[in-house]
Design an enzyme around this catalytic site. Structure first.
Site, short mmCIF file in Angstrom:
data_model
loop_
_atom_site.label_atom_id
_atom_site.label_comp_id
_atom_site.label_asym_id
_atom_site.label_seq_id
_atom_site.Cartn_x
_atom_site.Cartn_y
_atom_site.Cartn_z
N LYS A 69 0.85 -1.20 0.00
CA LYS A 69 0.00 0.00 0.00
C LYS A 69 0.88 1.24 0.00
CE LYS A 69 -4.03 1.85 2.56
NZ LYS A 69 -4.88 1.64 3.75
N SER A 144 -9.80 1.62 2.61
CA SER A 144 -8.89 2.42 1.81
C SER A 144 -7.82 1.59 1.08
CB SER A 144 -8.19 3.44 2.71
OG SER A 144 -7.35 2.77 3.64
N SER A 168 -10.26 -0.76 6.76
CA SER A 168 -9.59 -0.52 5.48
C SER A 168 -8.87 -1.71 4.87
CB SER A 168 -8.60 0.64 5.62
OG SER A 168 -9.28 1.87 5.53
#
Lengths: 480, 481
Positions: A69, A144, A168
């Site tokens: 990420k 996210s 997330s």
């Protein structure tokens, strides 16, 4: 050949490489090509070839490629946390968790897109464009950690790192039909993760199956002198092997599944089917109470923005990232930079958090939210006296269409209704794919007491075997 | 009907920031420095780069505990760091990590002044304004040196127990002496390792209400502190006498003009939005940590002064003079030990200031050519009247220059006291009486003040070697008194 390769889980690929049956360079190149052809906008940065240092077949992860990420700092590699304000920013150091995975033999394939500063449930808050859901490209992948989830589901990378603050990891895993583990708060170092809400942020794996999550997690855990809130994991992380659930007590929290909790019919049906499978494996399923859980979302949307309002103060145009001069004085430089650099959701949360901490409002908002948080943690403690795990649907619905909720923040926030309570309590929770509803994946969430990951992974593994979900890249739309 | 007769009483509290003398910064491993090239002592953490986290410096905590113990404070078994939020280029994270409602040290007392609290925090970086003025107004541009950013600070807050500028200055000196003695800081005001703000208000004498206070900043020397506080007391008193009110505000002391100027009101309108620092766990002070800090505490200056006064009979002033400069106290006590039990402790103490005067007021006598035992020997010579007080001062001067023993110098320079029956002193006294019959007459009439000129004559003739007491005795004898 490449389909067979592609269908290998990360753990299977690592085992094959270590056994000398698979060339790590071949595996890496397969994924690099697929990622380079990515049409989901999953990657924010992609490596341009195999690592100069080559692959070390003797390491546990044997060079298997990894997606990371965007918000994990990677030395010399763009790390933007989905924000214009960090466009082109290359940190001088690497996050502890990423370092640990490198040391275990993981190879960085690319960085993945995310909602800006991890604030969002759809990836539409990414400054560099939304990520598409491989199951249906008109839909969001969740957020996210949507880039990581989409990339894993589409077979653009075998596995990936995400972070979970209020859901997330789990919610995008649910939307993309993969496995996502949010570990116990403190079990993985936060050093080098660009902070959203420090008391909630936690790194975790997004993988095709439960075994891969266990393997990746086993190389992430451990106390880190650079993170004072990190803790030593009390036991070795084991590979899950359990095939039944005899005597395992599953609690279904009434408060999270009430008629007005906004859970779709399709999700409910999938959840009930999974509970039936669990009973078939020997589990005892009964209702349980988490009286304060319905207030979790409200408390979360005070605590997380409050911490974020301070965490994001450093993006001021003085030292790195975007700077917009303004009228030439300091204050106008600050406001011009932050006005141009932050997206609307980030601004909304900075304002919420700043307000909640303001003199005269602190106790009413932040103070109350902390008290609710304590109550929620106590609710779980009490529940775990009677139950081994709490189970819920991961998200109230399946992946929604792009733009469907972007004009209604509250509807967007409701995505985290079932995931936020565990975040506030700091306990581990895992989302596994439970099936499809109208052709879209539905996630099933199990949560356990702090540091119960081994048991949690075991139970998730047993259920996973019983569910038999086919989330292969081809099916998930990765070949489209 | 206005109160022309009303007396006003100043009420002063101090807030002192002390840079701790640790090797590394409060929350990272960068070394502390002073005067190095800008931005060489920095790392991702103290630059506030994204993703970094603070790690508490254990030595700073140790020093915080030592300060608390030295100031008689309660040490909190569990204290908390908070974030203090504001935007400024010298604050790379946009917040300062400080302590708020649960500081490491609670109430205490030093001298007559109560300590409200002591807490730990990190220092800001240093802004350098490039341009002619060197100040922010009119600067061409401003640059930031992060070397200082993250230096550990202890903030010490007193209760409003001081009542004059001089008291404030004196107490700050006691605090500085104490902090230096325990070795936690360089406590140098000019270099900024000791910084003092003052909260000043005045009230009618006898009132138990506090008046509106102002906060005085930037008084970076003892002189400026006294100057600033004095000016502010006068300003506030004048306002009240004129029937006006004091505005609560922050005032900046300008050392060049000696004037206080208000900071812009905007700069004062901070809402710091304190909240618990989620990147740090609560700071737990264990019994073992307390033990270690107690074991490292030396005798504190105030305690030493009390002991010198009580056990050795020194005046309070002399005792403080020795105790508040530990190097003087150490030299004194070494000389006392070398001189043995016969040595007059008070007389020895009176020889420290002349020694300091001869070696340079800031010098450590341990680094001079005079050893503690040599000073003790000199005092013994004076006590036994082998050397007069006056001659002994010359002997001391030569000791500082040569490092020789006092007896050697007395022998070599012929500075031994003149006295006794066969010394010829009686003849010199007789000559003095003969030379000034007027004075002799006055003395004979009982005016002992007139003895001065006679003694002076003898001193001149003997080059100070005669003992004053012996001269007086001989004068009285020869005048038949």
């Amino acid at each position: 050949m490449s389909d067979a390769l592609l269908n290998l889980t990360a753990a299977a690929a690592a085992a094959a490489i270590r056994a000398g049956e698979l060339d790590p360079a071949e595996l890496f190149e397969l994924y690099r090509e697929r990622a380079a052809a990515d049409s989901l906008n999953a990657f924010s940065w992609l490596c341009d070839g195999a690592p100069d240092a080559g692959f070390d077949r003797s390491t546990p992860l044997a060079g298997v490629p990894l997606g990371v990420k965007d918000l994990f700092c990677t030395a010399g590699i763009p790390t933007q946390s989905g924000s214009r304000i960090l466009e082109g920013y290359r940190p001088p150091y690497t996050a502890t968790v990423v370092e640990r995975l490198y040391a275990a033999g993981a190879t960085l394939l690319g960085k993945t897109h995310q909602d800006e500063f991890a604030m969002g449930s759809s990836n539409e808050n990414c400054a560099f464009g939304p990520v598409l859901n491989p199951w249906d490209r008109t839909r969001v992948p969740g957020g996210s950690s949507g880039g990581s989830a989409a990339a894993v589901a589409a077979g653009l990378v075998p596995w990936a790192l995400g972070t979970d603050t209020g859901g997330s990891i789990r919610q995008p895993a649910s939307f993309c039909g993969i496995v996502g583990l949010k570990p116990t708060y403190g079990s993985c170092s936060r050093y080098g993760m660009i902070a959203f809400a420090s008391s909630l942020d936690q790194a975790g794996p997004l993988t095709r199956d439960v075994s891969d999550s266990a393997l990746l997690f086993s190389h992430m855990v451990g106390q880190d002198a650079n993170d004072s809130t990190s803790l030593a994991f009390p036991e070795p992380v084991r590979m899950p092997a359990r095939r039944e659930l005899s005597g395992v007590r599953l609690g279904v929290p009434e408060e999270l599944l009430s008629a007005d909790s906004g859970i779709d019919q399709g999700v409910r049906e999938s959840f009930e089917q999974t509970l039936s499978l669990a009973r078939g494996l020997g589990a005892v399923v009964s209702p349980c109470r988490l009286p304060h859980a319905p207030h979790a979302l409200s408390a979360y949307y005070i605590v997380a923005p409050a911490e974020a309002s301070a965490n994001l103060a450093r993006f001021d145009g003085v030292r790195y990232g975007l700077r917009v001069p303004g009228n030439g004085d300091l204050e106008s430089m600050y406001s011009a930079t932050r006005a141009a650099g932050f997206g609307p959701e980030v601004k909304r949360r900075i304002m919420l958090g700043t307000y909640a901490l303001s003199s005269g409002y602190y106790d009413a908002y932040y103070g109350t939210a902390l008290r609710v948080r304590t109550r929620i943690a106590q609710d779980f403690q009490r529940a775990f006296e009677q139950f081994d795990f709490i189970v819920t649907p991961t998200a109230p619905g399946t992946a929604f269409e792009l733009g469907a909720k972007s004009s209604d923040p509250l509807a967007m926030y409701l995505n985290d209704f079932c995931t936020v309570p565990m975040s506030l309590a700091g306990i581990p929770a895992i989302s596994i794919p439970a099936g499809l509803s109208e052709g879209l994946p539905v996630g099933f969430q199990l949560a356990g007491p702090a540091f119960s990951e081994n048991r949690l992974l075991d139970a998730a593994f047993a259920l996973e075997q019983a569910i038999g979900f086919d989330g292969s890249p081809a099916r998930a739309g990765g070949r489209a | 009907m206005s109160g022309a007769a009303v007396e006003y009483e100043p009420v002063i509290g101090l807030e002192i920031h002390v840079q701790l003398r640790t090797r590394t910064k409060m929350f990272c491993g960068c070394e502390l420095s002073f005067g190095d090239e800008p931005n060489v002592h920095t790392c991702p953490r103290c630059l506030g780069l994204p993703g970094t986290l603070p790690v508490v410096n254990a030595q700073a905590v140790h020093y915080g505990i030592m300060i608390g113990l030295a100031l008689g404070c309660e040490i909190a078994p569990r204290s908390q760091f908070h974030r203090k939020n504001y935007f400024y280029p010298d604050l790379p994270k946009g917040y300062q990590i400080s302590q708020y409602d649960v500081p490491i040290c609670g109430p205490g007392k030093l001298g007559e002044v109560r300590i409200h609290r002591v807490h730990l925090e990190e220092d800001a970086a240093k802004l350098v304004h490039v341009g002619e003025s060197g100040r922010i107004h009119g600067a061409d541009r401003s640059v930031v040196d992060f070397n200082r950013g993250g230096t550990p600070l202890a903030e010490i807050v007193t209760e409003p127990d001081l009542h004059s500028a001089d008291e404030a200055r004196e107490w700050l000196n006691l605090l500085r002496t104490t902090l230096r003695a325990i070795g936690v800081s360089d406590v140098n005001m000019e270099e900024g390792s000791l910084r003092c703000d003052a909260n000043v208000s005045v009230r009618p004498l006898g009132s138990d209400q506090l008046g509106t206070k102002t906060e005085l900043k930037n008084m970076n020397s003892f002189r400026f502190l006294a100057q600033g506080v004095k000016a502010e007391i006068e300003r506030q008193t004048a306002l009240l006498r004129a029937g006006e009110q004091v505005q609560q505000e922050t005032l900046h002391f300008d050392p060049a003009s000696g004037r206080l100027t208000p900071l812009r009101s905007k700069e004062q309108a901070h809402d710091y939005r304190y909240f618990p620092e989620p990147d740090l766990v609560p700071l737990v002070v264990t019994e073992a940590m307390l033990e270690r800090a107690r074991a490292e505490l030396p005798e504190l200056p105030a305690d030493r002064a009390a002991r010198l006064e009580r056990d050795l009979g020194l005046s309070g002033e002399r005792a403080r003079e020795l105790a508040f400069r530990p190097e003087l106290g150490d030299f004194y006590e070494a000389a006392l030990a070398a001189g043995g039990p016969q040595l007059d402790a008070v007389a020895l103490a009176n020889w420290i200031p002349p020694l300091v005067e001869r070696i340079g007021s800031d010098a450590d006598p341990a680094g001079s050519r005079v050893s503690p035992s040599a000073l003790a020997a000199l005092v013994a010579l004076v006590s036994s009247r082998a050397v007069s007080q006056t001659a002994a001062r010359d002997v001391l001067t030569l000791m500082v220059q040569s490092g020789d023993q006092p007896a050697t110098i007395v022998e070599r320079e012929g500075l031994g006291a003149i006295g006794g029956d066969d010394s010829g002193l009686a003849q010199v006294v007789a000559a003095a009486i003969a030379a000034d019959p007027d004075a002799a007459e006055k003395v004979r009439d009982g005016n002992m003040k007139a003895v001065g000129p006679l003694v002076g004559y003898v001193m001149r003739e003997t080059k100070g070697r005669a003992d004053g007491g012996e001269i007086t005795r001989l004068i009285r004898e020869q005048l038949g008194l």
